[in-house]
Design a protein around this motif. Structure first.
Motif, PDB file in Angstrom:
ATOM      1  N   TYR A  65      45.309  49.174  55.956  1.00  0.00           N
ATOM      2  CA  TYR A  65      43.863  49.404  55.805  1.00  0.00           C
ATOM      3  C   TYR A  65      43.073  48.119  55.837  1.00  0.00           C
ATOM      4  O   TYR A  65      41.924  48.093  56.221  1.00  0.00           O
ATOM      5  CB  TYR A  65      43.587  50.153  54.499  1.00  0.00           C
ATOM      6  CG  TYR A  65      44.236  51.517  54.488  1.00  0.00           C
ATOM      7  CD1 TYR A  65      43.765  52.511  55.363  1.00  0.00           C
ATOM      8  CD2 TYR A  65      45.295  51.804  53.647  1.00  0.00           C
ATOM      9  CE1 TYR A  65      44.376  53.757  55.387  1.00  0.00           C
ATOM     10  CE2 TYR A  65      45.902  53.042  53.664  1.00  0.00           C
ATOM     11  CZ  TYR A  65      45.437  54.019  54.537  1.00  0.00           C
ATOM     12  OH  TYR A  65      46.024  55.222  54.573  1.00  0.00           O
ATOM     13  N   VAL A  66      43.752  47.027  55.437  1.00  0.00           N
ATOM     14  CA  VAL A  66      43.065  45.726  55.393  1.00  0.00           C
ATOM     15  C   VAL A  66      43.008  45.108  56.789  1.00  0.00           C
ATOM     16  O   VAL A  66      41.956  44.677  57.253  1.00  0.00           O
ATOM     17  CB  VAL A  66      43.814  44.758  54.446  1.00  0.00           C
ATOM     18  CG1 VAL A  66      42.984  43.489  54.254  1.00  0.00           C
ATOM     19  CG2 VAL A  66      44.120  45.442  53.126  1.00  0.00           C
ATOM     20  N   ALA A  67      44.164  45.055  57.434  1.00  0.00           N
ATOM     21  CA  ALA A  67      44.223  44.436  58.756  1.00  0.00           C
ATOM     22  C   ALA A  67      44.976  45.363  59.707  1.00  0.00           C
ATOM     23  O   ALA A  67      46.126  45.116  60.032  1.00  0.00           O
ATOM     24  CB  ALA A  67      44.924  43.070  58.677  1.00  0.00           C
ATOM     25  N   PRO A  68      44.336  46.467  60.096  1.00  0.00           N
ATOM     26  CA  PRO A  68      45.052  47.481  60.890  1.00  0.00           C
ATOM     27  C   PRO A  68      45.641  46.929  62.173  1.00  0.00           C
ATOM     28  O   PRO A  68      46.745  47.287  62.564  1.00  0.00           O
ATOM     29  CB  PRO A  68      43.968  48.524  61.172  1.00  0.00           C
ATOM     30  CG  PRO A  68      42.674  47.860  60.900  1.00  0.00           C
ATOM     31  CD  PRO A  68      42.930  46.803  59.884  1.00  0.00           C
ATOM     32  N   LEU A  69      44.932  46.042  62.840  1.00  0.00           N
ATOM     33  CA  LEU A  69      45.398  45.521  64.116  1.00  0.00           C
ATOM     34  C   LEU A  69      46.723  44.789  63.940  1.00  0.00           C
ATOM     35  O   LEU A  69      47.674  44.982  64.703  1.00  0.00           O
ATOM     36  CB  LEU A  69      44.332  44.585  64.695  1.00  0.00           C
ATOM     37  CG  LEU A  69      44.238  44.574  66.213  1.00  0.00           C
ATOM     38  CD1 LEU A  69      44.042  45.975  66.779  1.00  0.00           C
ATOM     39  CD2 LEU A  69      43.129  43.653  66.651  1.00  0.00           C
ATOM     40  N   ASN A  70      46.785  43.925  62.912  1.00  0.00           N
ATOM     41  CA  ASN A  70      48.002  43.173  62.640  1.00  0.00           C
ATOM     42  C   ASN A  70      49.164  44.119  62.346  1.00  0.00           C
ATOM     43  O   ASN A  70      50.280  43.926  62.831  1.00  0.00           O
ATOM     44  CB  ASN A  70      47.824  42.261  61.429  1.00  0.00           C
ATOM     45  CG  ASN A  70      46.694  41.275  61.652  1.00  0.00           C
ATOM     46  OD1 ASN A  70      45.791  41.562  62.436  1.00  0.00           O
ATOM     47  ND2 ASN A  70      46.741  40.144  60.974  1.00  0.00           N
ATOM     48  N   ALA A  71      48.876  45.153  61.559  1.00  0.00           N
ATOM     49  CA  ALA A  71      49.939  46.058  61.129  1.00  0.00           C
ATOM     50  C   ALA A  71      50.515  46.841  62.295  1.00  0.00           C
ATOM     51  O   ALA A  71      51.694  47.189  62.299  1.00  0.00           O
ATOM     52  CB  ALA A  71      49.405  47.009  60.070  1.00  0.00           C
ATOM     53  N   VAL A  72      49.668  47.114  63.285  1.00  0.00           N
ATOM     54  CA  VAL A  72      50.098  47.958  64.401  1.00  0.00           C
ATOM     55  C   VAL A  72      50.879  47.166  65.454  1.00  0.00           C
ATOM     56  O   VAL A  72      51.711  47.712  66.179  1.00  0.00           O
ATOM     57  CB  VAL A  72      48.848  48.644  65.007  1.00  0.00           C
ATOM     58  CG1 VAL A  72      49.099  49.099  66.419  1.00  0.00           C
ATOM     59  CG2 VAL A  72      48.427  49.810  64.122  1.00  0.00           C
TER      60      VAL A  72
END
Lengths: 348, 334, 301
Positions: free
Chosen positions: C266-273
């Motif tokens: 939720y904080v850094a969705p792009l990084n997580a994906v």
């Protein structure tokens, strides 16, 4: 080329191969894997092949002619039967099965399936040569030479894969593979049957040519009577795993003694629109080799069958007129109990 | 509503004009039938005789457009007055069966292995003629008797694999005849059979053809078969007709060098003791045909003209035609 | 009677001339076919790019994949010189993704290669010798085959304990049965062809026939099937890492990264994906490549 063959130990009178009591039943398994019945493919046959002759084998599907070839080739093991190779019994005390196999080679019907699709013509021929101990370079060189012998220019064909050749060319490669091992007996199992007529004639001429040059003996299996007549010295007629008649080709063509042989001949196409076949000589199909008829196996389709034909099985016995001509029919044997017994022999 | 199967006014059941078939795939574009024309009279038996790759089967199958999707058909095909090249798939389906039916080399291709013979024949009749299943089943029995299947009533309930090769072939013929076709197309129907069975089937087909007055196109590679059944023969080579004529005349006096060669290389009773005279070389590569006569590279009687100009099928006598620049030369020595 | 009308001399020159260059082997034709397949080319380029950048990662990205920084946690892509941002411990995402390719690609390929060698050999032996040999090998294989592959991998990794080596072993064991099955059925088909009979007629022994005649004919289909397992292997390996049964922190592995970045979705969705995108890209490429391979094999006739 008639130089003495160092392998010829028994002399010209000694048959190259004598087969006796050859039998092969194939088990039929049901869904649970237990044997429920047997296909009686070859049922106790015996014959001999003379040196340098072409023995033709004719018969319909299921008569056991291909099984016989594979048994001679030692590709399948017989249930019973003995072989004598040039006077020496094969097996205990005599020559080895390996030795027999080396002197016999075979050409199959399907030129495509009998060549490895991943091997070039030269590789395919060289394989057998390497198996018998030649090094790769020698084998390769001999393979090229053999290609030339079967009428294929090695520069053009040595590097070709099966799909890059026509049916006739492929069958030449198959023949080359067989003769490369320098066998004495070459089994031709319907080797020209699948070829187009114009190509078939080429291959038949080639086979005749090779036979003279290499001192070969042929076992020529075919369903085409005209071709068998053309190439054979003697003919063996099979029906449902049994030999029904054997003899010199001209004699059999002139006076076939077994009703089946005669029916087979009358089934030939006339090749003349003015002389068409008027009525089929036989009705129905050959019976199932799982449950062959009792007594004479041909009796269910034979127009001359009598009670004796169902009761006892006729033995293959030489004709009183010609010892080389043998027939397995009650009619041919005087005193067999058949009402026509001996009549045909007397008439002839 | 069944299609009209009556032949055209002049008694012609099929007319093919300048037929060409090419197989087009991503890698190849091969012309397998090249400018074939013929007419077939009602009740006539025409044999297409040729070796593998000669285009005989494709020519025959074009009449019902039974070809793979990669096939491109050119020219004009008329069957019983219908332009086959212009028909929709639906119309074609109604043509197959009542107008023209086909028998194959391998009968298992015609039958569904999970239904009995009787069911399959009856349902074919029902779907084409709209009669009751009972009546259709009775017809199926008649058909099996017509093709001389012994104990026909029992065989109605047999599955295809339960029949022997010869009976299966007879059953397939019965299926083909189920809608009373005016034209029968037979594709090597006896090639896979044993000699004693082959002659039975050939004679059966000959008799049925005569009794029912069906026109028949018979594809074969075997001159012997052609001699037994044909009225007329068309010899094919490299996708073209090279010689046509009444079977007896063509066999007795072949005019095209290929026909001569084919007869010479066929082993006869009398061949024994003499070397065969084969046609040298192999069949032509359809993707790389010579510009002139397709047979020229293998022909012993060819001239420079044969290499350059393609001979057309031209009449040489009543009912006979040959596509050769030097026909008499070859015909002189039968 | 032997006037030779059969020899080469009898053929007129026109017939002897050859239109096509002869001697094009199966593999050459397969290669040519693949090179004309646009999808295959694209996939090949993607996979090569991923593989090369994984191998040459130290030269491509100078950052240390293990160097953490509490101050630079979860930076979005592009910020402060981090092209793809940073992860939850402040490590450079790009660097870790490239290094992670090393683990993920090897975990995709190594078990499949090992399983192909072992399973292929078992299947070929079972298929060639038939009867009792076949019975013995295939029934044992069937026991393993009875479990769903993911479950089997998880169970085995669980028993063996976490770690790259252990998950490699468990994945290999998972892939042996299906490959052996395919190898057995292909071998049985080839074995019944006439050319094998002809080879036996020369007196050649079984091993010689297997090596010289069978292998060349069965490797194509076996490899095609095996190639379709690579993407499965990558996904299961990532799954094992995700579950904590595969690679252990701080190793850079796409599956593991996906797990550790999970909380930050939720904080850094792009990084997580991003690790997921890499897994997806790689496995889809392998899958499409395998499909192309199959098509190319089908049309060889």
């Amino acid at each position: 080329m008639t130089g003495a063959d160092p392998r010829d130990r028994g002399g010209p009178q000694q048959p190259l191969l004598i087969v006796d009591g050859l039998k092969k039943y194939f088990p039929l398994r049901n869904a649970l894997g237990t044997v429920s019945a047997h296909v009686q493919a070859v049922d106790g046959i015996g014959f001999s092949i003379a040196k340098g002759e072409t023995l033709g084998v004719v018969g319909e599907s299921g008569c056991g002619k291909s099984t016989t070839a594979r048994l001679l080739m030692q590709l399948i093991e017989p249930d019973a039967g003995s072989f004598v190779l040039d006077g020496d019994p094969v097996g205990r005390g005599g020559v080895t099965v390996r030795e027999l196999r080396r002197q016999v080679q075979m050409v199959f019907q399907d030129s495509y399936a009998s060549l490895n699709p991943r091997h070039t013509a030269a590789q395919e021929i060289a394989f057998g040569l390497r198996v018998i101990g030649k090094d790769t370079a020698t084998a390769e060189a001999e393979a090229r030479q053999t290609l030339r012998m079967v009428g294929l220019d090695p520069d053009l064909y040595a590097g070709r894969y099966p799909h890059e050749m026509s049916g006739g060319q492929r069958q030449r490669v198959n023949i080359a593979r067989g003769i490369a091992l320098n066998p004495r007996l070459l089994i031709l199992d319907e080797a020209v049957s699948a070829l187009d007529k114009s190509v078939q004639a080429q291959v038949l001429n080639l086979l005749d040519d090779l036979k003279q040059r290499l001192n070969l003996t042929y076992l020529f299996i075919s369903h085409d009577l005209n071709v068998v007549h053309y190439v054979s010295d003697r003919v063996l007629v099979m029906y449902l795993g049994k030999i029904v008649e054997v003899g010199p080709v001209d004699r059999i063509w002139r006076e076939a003694a077994h009703p089946y042989t005669r029916a087979l001949f009358s089934s030939r196409l006339s090749m003349n629109p003015a002389l068409r076949v008027a009525a089929p000589p036989l009705s129905g199909d050959p019976p199932n080799p799982v449950r062959p008829p009792s007594g004479c196996r041909f009796r269910t389709r034979c127009t001359l069958a009598e009670d004796v034909c169902a009761a006892s099985e006729p033995a293959l016995i030489p004709s009183p007129l010609d010892a080389a001509h043998a027939v397995a029919c009650h009619i041919a044997r005087a005193g067999s109990g058949h009402s026509l017994a001996g009549a045909l022999a007397n008439a002839a | 509503m069944p299609l009209d199967a009556t032949p055209a006014r002049n008694g012609t059941i099929a007319e093919v004009n300048d037929l060409s078939v090419r197989f087009v795939t991503r890698d190849r574009d091969v012309l397998v039938v090249d400018g074939v024309s013929f007419t077939l009279a009602a009740g006539e038996v025409l044999c297409l005789l040729g070796e593998s790759g000669s285009g005989k089967t494709v020519t025959m199958r074009s009449l019902l457009r039974l070809l793979p999707p990669s096939a491109r058909i050119g020219g004009r095909i008329d069957v019983a007055g219908h332009d086959v090249t212009a028909m929709s798939d639906r119309q074609l389906e109604r043509l197959r069966g009542p107008v023209a039916a086909m028998v194959f080399q391998e009968p298992m291709t015609a039958f569904d292995p999970v239904f009995t013979i009787g069911t399959q024949i009856a349902e074919t009749i029902v779907s084409h003629e709209g009669i009751s299943y009972r009546a259709a089943r009775a017809r199926a029995l008649e058909l099996l008797e017509l093709v001389q299947i012994p104990s026909a009533a029992r065989r109605l309930d047999a599955y295809p694999h339960e029949l022997s090769g010869g009976l299966r072939q007879r059953a397939m013929i019965a299926l083909a005849l189920s809608c009373r076709p005016a034209l029968l197309l037979a594709d090597e129907p006896t090639t896979a059979l044993d000699a004693t069975v082959q002659i039975q089937i050939l004679l059966l087909l000959r008799q049925l053809q005569r009794d029912l007055g069906m026109a028949t196109i018979f594809v074969t590679h075997d001159i012997g078969v052609a001699c037994e059944v044909a009225d007329r023969v068309a010899v094919m080579y490299g996708g073209r007709f090279v010689e046509t004529g009444p079977i007896d005349q063509v066999i007795a006096q072949p005019a095209h060098p290929y026909t001569v060669g084919l007869l010479n290389s066929t082993v006869h009773e009398i061949s024994r003791g003499a070397p065969l005279v084969p046609i040298p070389g192999g069949p032509p590569d359809l993707a790389d045909m010579p510009p002139g006569c397709s047979f020229a590279p293998r022909c012993s009687a060819k001239s420079t003209r044969c290499d350059e100009i393609r001979p057309v099928l031209a009449p040489i006598s009543a009912g006979r035609a040959v596509a050769c620049h030097h026909p008499t030369l070859a015909g002189a020595k039968p | 009677m032997s006037t030779s009308t059969t020899g080469l001399a009898a053929l007129p020159p026109a017939v002897r001339k050859v239109a096509r260059p002869p001697g094009r082997s199966f593999w050459m034709r397969l290669g040519r076919h693949l090179l004309r397949d646009r999808v295959a080319i694209v996939c090949l380029v993607i996979l090569l790019a991923i593989a090369l950048s994984a191998i040459f990662a130290p030269w491509l990205v100078p950052a240390d994949p293990y160097k953490t920084s509490m101050l630079r946690r979860l930076l979005p892509p592009g910020e402060r010189g981090y092209l793809l941002g940073t992860d939850e411990l402040g490590r450079d995402m790009l660097t870790r993704l490239l290094y992670g390719g090393r683990v993920s690609l090897s975990m995709g390929l190594a078990p499949v290669v090992l399983a192909t060698l072992i399973g292929g050999a078992l299947g070929i032996i079972a298929g060639y010798f038939g009867r009792q040999v076949n019975m013995l090998i295939m029934r044992v294989i069937d026991v393993f085959y009875a479990f769903p592959s993911v479950l089997l991998a998880v169970a085995m990794a669980g028993v063996l304990g976490a770690g790259i080596m252990n998950s490699l072993i468990s994945l290999t064991l998972v892939f042996i049965p299906p490959i052996a099955r395919v190898a057995e059925s292909v071998t049985t088909q080839v074995r019944n062809q006439d050319f094998v009979e002809a080879a036996r007629a020369t007196g050649a022994g079984s091993w010689r026939i297997i090596v010289e005649h069978m292998l060349a004919n069965v490797t194509g289909p076996i490899l095609t099937y095996a190639s379709s397992l690579v993407s499965v292997s990558i996904i299961i390996a990532s799954g094992l890492s995700f579950l904590g049964l595969g690679a252990r922190p701080p190793i850079a592995d796409w599956g593991l990264m996906l797990n550790t970045l999970r909380q930050a979705v939720y904080v850094a969705p792009l990084n997580a994906v991003l690790p997921g995108v890499m897994i997806f890209l790689t496995s889809v490429s392998f899958n499409l490549l395998s499909d192309s391979l199959r098509t190319a094999m089908d049309v060889r006739a």
